[in-house]
Design a protein around this motif. Structure first.
Motif, PDB file in Angstrom:
ATOM      1  N   GLU A 486     -16.817  24.892  23.224  1.00 39.48           N
ATOM      2  CA  GLU A 486     -16.942  26.034  23.462  1.00 39.48           C
ATOM      3  C   GLU A 486     -17.521  25.897  21.566  1.00 39.48           C
ATOM      4  N   THR A 487     -16.164  26.073  20.500  1.00 42.05           N
ATOM      5  CA  THR A 487     -16.113  26.697  18.889  1.00 42.05           C
ATOM      6  C   THR A 487     -17.036  25.343  18.309  1.00 42.05           C
ATOM      7  N   ASN A 488     -17.250  24.289  18.477  1.00 40.02           N
ATOM      8  CA  ASN A 488     -18.062  23.232  18.399  1.00 40.02           C
ATOM      9  C   ASN A 488     -20.105  23.952  18.957  1.00 40.02           C
ATOM     10  N   ASN A 489     -19.656  24.538  19.854  1.00 37.08           N
ATOM     11  CA  ASN A 489     -21.251  24.833  19.901  1.00 37.08           C
ATOM     12  C   ASN A 489     -21.181  25.998  19.316  1.00 37.08           C
ATOM     13  N   GLU A 490     -20.219  26.762  19.214  1.00 39.54           N
ATOM     14  CA  GLU A 490     -20.684  28.093  18.169  1.00 39.54           C
ATOM     15  C   GLU A 490     -20.987  27.175  16.772  1.00 39.54           C
ATOM     16  N   TYR A 491     -20.390  27.492  16.511  1.00 34.02           N
ATOM     17  CA  TYR A 491     -20.588  25.895  14.774  1.00 34.02           C
ATOM     18  C   TYR A 491     -21.914  25.557  14.548  1.00 34.02           C
ATOM     19  N   LYS A 492     -22.248  24.831  15.588  1.00 37.89           N
ATOM     20  CA  LYS A 492     -23.740  24.076  15.747  1.00 37.89           C
ATOM     21  C   LYS A 492     -24.963  24.961  15.895  1.00 37.89           C
ATOM     22  N   GLY A 493     -24.686  26.577  16.616  1.00 40.49           N
ATOM     23  CA  GLY A 493     -26.278  27.734  15.856  1.00 40.49           C
ATOM     24  C   GLY A 493     -25.523  28.280  14.833  1.00 40.49           C
ATOM     25  N   LEU A 494     -24.527  28.321  14.351  1.00 41.06           N
ATOM     26  CA  LEU A 494     -24.156  29.589  13.508  1.00 41.06           C
ATOM     27  C   LEU A 494     -25.399  27.866  11.939  1.00 41.06           C
ATOM     28  N   LEU A 495     -24.219  26.727  12.246  1.00 38.59           N
ATOM     29  CA  LEU A 495     -24.867  25.478  10.879  1.00 38.59           C
ATOM     30  C   LEU A 495     -26.530  25.551  11.121  1.00 38.59           C
ATOM     31  N   GLY A 496     -27.007  25.711  12.388  1.00 35.89           N
ATOM     32  CA  GLY A 496     -28.685  26.135  12.620  1.00 35.89           C
ATOM     33  C   GLY A 496     -29.379  26.757  11.630  1.00 35.89           C
ATOM     34  N   CYS A 497     -28.098  28.115  11.644  1.00 32.43           N
ATOM     35  CA  CYS A 497     -28.880  28.883  10.437  1.00 32.43           C
ATOM     36  C   CYS A 497     -29.123  28.719   8.745  1.00 32.43           C
ATOM     37  N   PHE A 498     -28.837  27.675   8.024  1.00 36.49           N
ATOM     38  CA  PHE A 498     -28.582  27.127   7.436  1.00 36.49           C
ATOM     39  C   PHE A 498     -29.343  26.799   6.793  1.00 36.49           C
ATOM     40  N   PRO A 499     -30.289  25.692   7.000  1.00 34.98           N
ATOM     41  CA  PRO A 499     -31.828  25.733   6.445  1.00 34.98           C
ATOM     42  C   PRO A 499     -32.081  26.782   5.964  1.00 34.98           C
ATOM     43  N   ASP A 500     -32.437  27.351   7.048  1.00 36.51           N
ATOM     44  CA  ASP A 500     -33.412  28.697   6.333  1.00 36.51           C
ATOM     45  C   ASP A 500     -32.923  29.926   5.350  1.00 36.51           C
ATOM     46  N   THR A 501     -31.638  29.889   5.613  1.00 33.92           N
ATOM     47  CA  THR A 501     -31.392  30.579   4.141  1.00 33.92           C
ATOM     48  C   THR A 501     -31.385  29.840   3.375  1.00 33.92           C
ATOM     49  N   ILE A 502     -30.563  28.464   3.332  1.00 34.47           N
ATOM     50  CA  ILE A 502     -30.749  27.897   2.052  1.00 34.47           C
ATOM     51  C   ILE A 502     -32.212  28.174   1.900  1.00 34.47           C
ATOM     52  N   GLY A 503     -33.076  27.821   2.468  1.00 35.38           N
ATOM     53  CA  GLY A 503     -35.075  27.859   2.161  1.00 35.38           C
ATOM     54  C   GLY A 503     -34.937  28.800   1.020  1.00 35.38           C
ATOM     55  N   VAL A 504     -34.838  30.425   1.179  1.00 32.74           N
ATOM     56  CA  VAL A 504     -34.912  31.166   0.794  1.00 32.74           C
ATOM     57  C   VAL A 504     -34.477  30.825  -0.640  1.00 32.74           C
ATOM     58  N   HIS A 505     -33.600  30.385  -0.999  1.00 28.54           N
ATOM     59  CA  HIS A 505     -32.522  29.774  -2.395  1.00 28.54           C
ATOM     60  C   HIS A 505     -34.049  28.879  -3.123  1.00 28.54           C
ATOM     61  N   LYS A 506     -33.890  27.703  -2.708  1.00 25.54           N
ATOM     62  CA  LYS A 506     -34.679  26.830  -3.060  1.00 25.54           C
ATOM     63  C   LYS A 506     -36.061  27.225  -3.249  1.00 25.54           C
ATOM     64  N   ALA A 507     -37.174  28.195  -2.231  1.00 22.20           N
ATOM     65  CA  ALA A 507     -37.673  28.312  -2.158  1.00 22.20           C
ATOM     66  C   ALA A 507     -38.151  29.444  -4.234  1.00 22.20           C
ATOM     67  N   ALA A 508     -36.809  30.257  -4.426  1.00 26.02           N
ATOM     68  CA  ALA A 508     -36.436  31.044  -5.036  1.00 26.02           C
ATOM     69  C   ALA A 508     -36.362  30.524  -7.100  1.00 26.02           C
ATOM     70  N   ILE A 509     -35.895  29.736  -6.463  1.00 24.21           N
ATOM     71  CA  ILE A 509     -35.770  28.343  -7.357  1.00 24.21           C
ATOM     72  C   ILE A 509     -36.843  27.594  -7.594  1.00 24.21           C
ATOM     73  N   ASP A 510     -37.977  27.679  -6.805  1.00 16.39           N
ATOM     74  CA  ASP A 510     -39.387  27.231  -7.459  1.00 16.39           C
ATOM     75  C   ASP A 510     -39.671  27.883  -7.555  1.00 16.39           C
ATOM     76  N   LYS A 511     -40.089  29.520  -7.739  1.00 14.27           N
ATOM     77  CA  LYS A 511     -40.211  30.226  -7.911  1.00 14.27           C
ATOM     78  C   LYS A 511     -39.972  30.260 -10.045  1.00 14.27           C
ATOM     79  N   VAL A 512     -38.880  30.165  -9.799  1.00 16.96           N
ATOM     80  CA  VAL A 512     -38.307  30.224 -11.429  1.00 16.96           C
ATOM     81  C   VAL A 512     -38.695  28.999 -12.445  1.00 16.96           C
ATOM     82  N   LYS A 513     -38.590  27.726 -11.345  1.00 19.29           N
ATOM     83  CA  LYS A 513     -39.400  26.656 -12.529  1.00 19.29           C
ATOM     84  C   LYS A 513     -40.609  27.522 -13.378  1.00 19.29           C
ATOM     85  N   GLU A 514     -41.279  27.539 -12.308  1.00 19.41           N
ATOM     86  CA  GLU A 514     -42.993  28.027 -11.884  1.00 19.41           C
ATOM     87  C   GLU A 514     -43.162  29.219 -13.372  1.00 19.41           C
ATOM     88  N   ALA A 515     -42.125  29.869 -13.896  1.00 21.05           N
ATOM     89  CA  ALA A 515     -42.309  30.819 -14.879  1.00 21.05           C
ATOM     90  C   ALA A 515     -42.490  30.983 -16.104  1.00 21.05           C
TER      91      ALA A 515
END
Length: 590
Positions: A486-515
């Motif tokens: 149960e604990t690992n399954n819960e963390y699997k779901g939580l970790l599965g959210c990180f690509p999107d959260t980190i993706g927001v930051h990577k997209a922002a970094i890319d925009k700043v590089k275009e400045a």
């Protein structure tokens, strides 16, 4: 002429609940469209009449509107926030900001920034410990089109805002099924098979938006909702309350509506701040999840809820399992300092009456600080970071969460296999050993030789001991491995959210590089470039604070669950050893 419809999906009626079992492709005659609550009364070809979920059928002709039908939420003005012209980013993919996708999916969520990671779980380890992964991720990682089941949550305004006139407990897969995608042992949610995106369509004129909505916002609204970030011993941290919020989910009760035609389960939630219980149905938890995802999903991973379910949702075992997992989800939300202190979470836990609840709901649904605009509320008490450091931190967190995701999946795979052995072949082996000893004892007993009984009685007792051990082995996973899974399954779901959260930051970094290029072409001013760099630094502090919160919880959770697992394992083997010693003592020393 009678209105006809065709069933899009199989639906199994719940006994005693006035529902109608239908098969995919079956033609139905609609007998009553005004039932409400997402249900329609229909008649099948056999003349049977009952209730069918409205979204499980497709009408043969357009359905006339009727009281209680949902309407789209009106656009909400931004107030004094000046929206930037996003057309200057010609290279930016025209799609929605990356939000946490809570769909079940067989693809690796880390291969792109939005490949439908799982959140939460509906895995019944005791009944069928197999992983399930269903559905496919959209080809466009920034896509905003909802995938999967049509009964995915449509957002506020898609239904009547009444306490009892909302959908509840949609059909879903229950327990485990064999993995369809080859990722052995990986557990994915079976019901939230829809790509749930953070909606930014509240801003007029923008159906698509990304981090530049925040990076180039000309004027940030001033409000009382501010989220400070401090520099602690481990680095940037959120501001934590003096008293940790907690709540207890308990006392599930069956209720009914529509004059007893429909039933539901209501849970009692008691926060430690008021010690006054409030009642919520599953759909209210789901509403809360959607609001938290909409508001915080760009900055904070929000794991999805345990699954909705239609068939068997009133069975005692399912109710107990769901309550346990709702408790786990609420505990995790209570432990987050930002989520737990938010107005929407507080109204969920502390509303005084139905009027107070409805008022709080409407206020939350009109919240303008959603999506990437949540970063406008964050105030780091530290110097701005340069872009290189921001990018390094982002990559560091990406590597760790990806590696942990792989490790958690391995635990789940190994745990699945061990559970199956403990509940299948291993007990049978012990039973065969025990039976063999007893059979041989019976043979010895038939010899007629005097003085045989001491040996045969001891052998029979030894055989029965092994049969008792077989039973212990079969029951042990529920006592220890269950909590690890149960604990690992819960963390699997939580970790599965990180690509999107980190993706927001990577997209922002890319925009700043275009400045620099944008300044050179006079599409933004030099001051805009400075503002973008400052704001991506704020985003980085938020990501670091979130990762430090994640690490702190991870250390606590795994320390606790491993202690519990090993304590139960010690008891298990000590009990077996005691039984074997007892059996051993019955044999005469020659």
């Amino acid at each position: 002429m009678a209105l006809k419809a065709q069933a899009l999906y199989d639906f199994i009626a719940e006994a005693g609940n006035n529902e109608l079992t239908v098969k995919e492709g079956e033609t139905l005659i609609i007998t009553n469209q005004s039932i409400g609550g997402g249900w329609i009364e229909a008649q099948n070809s056999r003349g049977e009449v009952g209730l069918v979920p409205e979204d499980y059928i497709e009408f043969s002709k357009p359905v006339p509107s009727f009281p209680g039908a949902g309407t789209a939420a009106p656009a909400i003005s931004v107030g004094n926030v000046a929206i930037p012209d996003l057309s200057i980013f010609d290279s930016y993919a025209p799609a929605a900001a990356p939000a946490q996708t809570q769909a079940s999916n067989g693809n690796d969520p880390w291969s792109v920034w939005n490949a439908d990671p799982s959140g939460g779980s509906n895995n019944n380890w005791a009944s069928n410990p197999e992983g399930t992964q269903t559905g496919k991720s959209p080809a466009d990682p920034w896509g905003s089109v909802s995938q999967g089941h049509p009964q995915a949550y449509q957002g506020p305004g898609a239904e009547d805002d009444e306490w009892d006139d909302e959908w509840d407990d949609m059909k879903s897969t229950g327990g485990y099924a064999e993995s369809e995608s080859g990722d052995a042992g990986a557990i994915q949610r079976g019901a939230h098979a829809s790509s749930m995106k953070i909606s930014l369509n509240k801003f007029p004129g923008f159906s698509k938006s990304g981090p530049e909505l925040y990076l180039l916002c000309k004027q940030i609204a001033k409000g009382k909702e501010k989220l400070p970030i401090y520099i602690g011993e481990v680095g940037p941290v959120w501001s934590y309350p003096e008293t940790q919020l907690d709540c207890v989910v308990a006392d599930p009760k069956k209720g009914s509506k529509m004059y007893g035609l429909k039933s539901y389960i209501e849970y009692q939630i008691t926060p430690n701040t008021t010690n006054r219980p409030v009642n919520h149905r599953y759909k209210h938890f789901d509403w809360l999840y959607e609001r938290l995802l909409d508001k915080f999903g760009s900055a904070i991973p929000i794991p999805s809820l345990p699954d909705k379910q239609v068939t068997g949702r009133f069975e005692e075992e399912f109710i107990k399992m769901r309550m346990e997992r709702l408790q786990g989800w609420m505990t995790r939300m209570c432990r987050h300092p930002v989520v737990s202190s938010s107005e929407v979470f507080q109204i969920f836990l502390t509303y005084k009456d139905e009027k107070d609840w409805k008022t709080g709901k409407r206020k939350a649904e009109k919240d303008e600080t959603v999506g990437v605009m949540v970063f406008t509320t964050i105030e780091p008490e530290a110097a701005d970071l340069d872009l290189v450091e921001v990018e390094q931190k982002c990559e560091q967190f990406n590597r760790f969460t990806k590696a942990m995701d792989d490790g958690v999946k391995e635990i789940l795979t190994v745990g699945n296999e061990h559970w199956k052995r403990c509940t299948g072949p291993l007990p049978k082996e012990y039973q065969r050993i025990g039976k063999a000893f007893q059979n041989l004892s019976a043979v010895f007993n038939s010899s007629g030789y005097q003085g045989e009984s001491t040996l045969t009685d001891a052998m029979t007792a030894a055989g029965k001991t092994y049969e008792e051990i077989a039973q212990m082995v079969a029951e042990q996973p529920k006592k220890d491995l269950h909590f690890v899974m149960e604990t690992n399954n819960e963390y699997k779901g939580l970790l599965g959210c990180f690509p999107d959260t980190i993706g927001v930051h990577k997209a922002a970094i890319d925009k700043v590089k275009e400045a620099d290029k944008l300044v050179a072409t006079s599409k933004i001013t030099p001051q805009d470039k400075v503002t973008m760099a400052k704001r991506v630094s704020t985003m980085s502090y938020a990501l670091q604070a979130e990762m430090n919160h994640f690490h702190s919880n991870r250390i606590y959770d795994y320390n606790r669950v491993m202690q519990l697992y090993l304590e139960e394992q010690v008891k298990f083997y000590e009990t077996i050893a005691a039984k074997l010693r007892q059996a051993h003592s019955q044999f005469t020393t020659m």
